[in-house]
Design a protein around this motif. Structure first.
Motif: not given
Length: 419
Positions: A156, A184, A214
């Motif tokens: 991201s 992520e 994450r």
């Protein structure tokens, strides 16, 4: 009440939202204005004054537009040893040409049935804000009986000049007997503060198995709120591991709804904080059905003037007999100026259950430190080894080898425990 709740302040953000999901957005907008951003006395956010932080750091609210992302930037963001699939987000928008996904996994736009069906806007102001004004979301579907053998790495990328907001919105659904792992990682571009307000809704069908890992290591530019909410059904398993290493102010809301018998939910977290980093982990496990299990372990090591918050709630409903629930939060403070606020909670309405919770906060074991020094290990490395032994229990729950090794390397480097 925060000035950020006024109509004039938020108008640019709401006006920048697309016209789709008009009824869902209207409902969320109404819910947001009813709640407002958390005020100083708001119980759920009393140790994390994010409204004040936003007023200080973000001059105005506007949706961040996509920026230039190159193949080289993607390659650089992939950690060593990773073998798997790539999903690239550009300020929340999918970059199809830079993404490489398995053919059996489908990626599509969100549908009306998906948005807000798990993460309810009435439960949290930031969920409401996201639903009312996110620009583009995506739905990831893993079909029935599909086992995705390699992990999917969500990269991201986020860049926003002052006054802009990045709002990723992801729906993940795993069909019956499906298995999938997500990793992520967020990469901040530029030097401006970035406010990211993310919502991820995860639905696990019967006998599904989902891992969601994450890494939060974006530096002191990151002001982040993340809401991840999961529904899992009979015989299914969901495991989340969150590693928080840096950030300005980070709030993680992780909610797990156990909706079927023999379902299992696992929530693990490690936060290694220094400087003035502030990380707040709020978790919620809802046992609604008999014969379900949850395991939760969060550990923190805090130095300098950092601050950590842990608030974990376990609800065991009246019908949820034979529940097995475990929750633990352990912390080590390395500085007199570091602060931890911890509050594990149990609410039980059933009478045939096995539930436990607890928390500890202390300093490094001086006797163990002396023991290692007496065997020829210098004090700095001895300290690092002890801290890594404390942190390693969380890292053990990362099943993907490459991501596990990457996190181990980052943690060891931070703690000074590498030989």
């Amino acid at each position: 009440m925060s000035t950020l709740t006024t109509q004039d302040t938020l108008t640019p953000l709401f006006e920048g939202a697309p016209a789709d999901f008009s009824s869902e957005r209207a409902l969320a907008k109404e819910s947001f204005y009813t709640q407002g951003l958390p005020a100083v006395k708001a119980e759920e956010y009393k140790f994390t004054q994010i409204a004040r932080k936003l007023e200080k750091e973000i001059s105005d609210f506007n949706p961040a537009k996509p920026v230039s992302i190159t193949e080289e930037m993607v390659k650089t963001a992939i950690f060593e040893g990773f073998v798997g699939y790539i999903l690239v987000l550009n300020n929340g928008k999918l970059e199809e040409e830079l993404s490489q996904l398995p053919s059996e996994v489908s990626i599509s736009a969100l549908s009306n049935q998906e948005i807000g069906s798990i993460a309810k806007p009435s439960k949290d102001a930031f969920v409401a804000l996201n639903q009312a004004s996110f620009v583009e979301g995506l739905a990831i579907s893993v079909p029935k009986k599909t086992q995705v053998e390699k992990p999917i790495l969500i990269l991201s990328f986020a860049k926003a000049s002052a006054g802009q907001v990045v709002q990723p919105r992801i729906w993940i659904e795993a069909g019956d007997f499906a298995e999938v792992t997500f990793i992520e990682k967020t990469i901040l571009l530029g030097e401006d503060k970035v406010f990211s307000n993310q919502v991820v809704e995860i639905k696990g069908a019967i006998n599904s198995k989902i891992h969601y890992y994450r890494l939060q290591n974006e530096g002191d530019q990151a002001i982040e709120v993340s809401n991840i909410e999961t529904d899992i059904q009979k015989d299914s398993q969901f495991t989340a591991v969150t590693i928080s290493l840096s950030g300005d102010m980070v709030r993680n809301n992780l909610n797990l709804n156990l909706l079927g018998s023999n379902s299992e939910g696992n929530m693990y977290g490690l936060y290694l904080l220094n400087g003035k980093t502030h990380v707040d982990n709020h978790t919620n496990v809802d046992h609604t059905i008999p014969h379900a299990e949850s395991n939760e372990l969060y550990k923190g090591i805090l130095a300098d003037q950092s601050r950590g918050v842990f608030n974990g709630k376990i609800f065991v409903r009246q019908d949820a007999q034979k529940t097995n629930a475990f929750q633990q939060n352990n912390n080590i403070l390395l500085s007199e100026d570091a602060v931890i606020n911890t509050k594990p909670q149990l609410e039980i309405w059933a009478d045939d259950v096995k539930c436990s919770h607890g928390c500890t906060t202390g300093q490094l074991d001086e006797e163990a430190l002396f023991y290692l020094q007496a065997r020829g290990i210098d004090k700095t490395q001895a300290k690092g080894l002890l801290l890594y032994a404390f942190a390693g229990e969380v890292l053990e729950h990362i099943e993907d080898e490459s991501f596990h090794d990457y996190c181990v390397s980052l943690v060891q480097e931070r703690l000074g425990s590498k030989f």
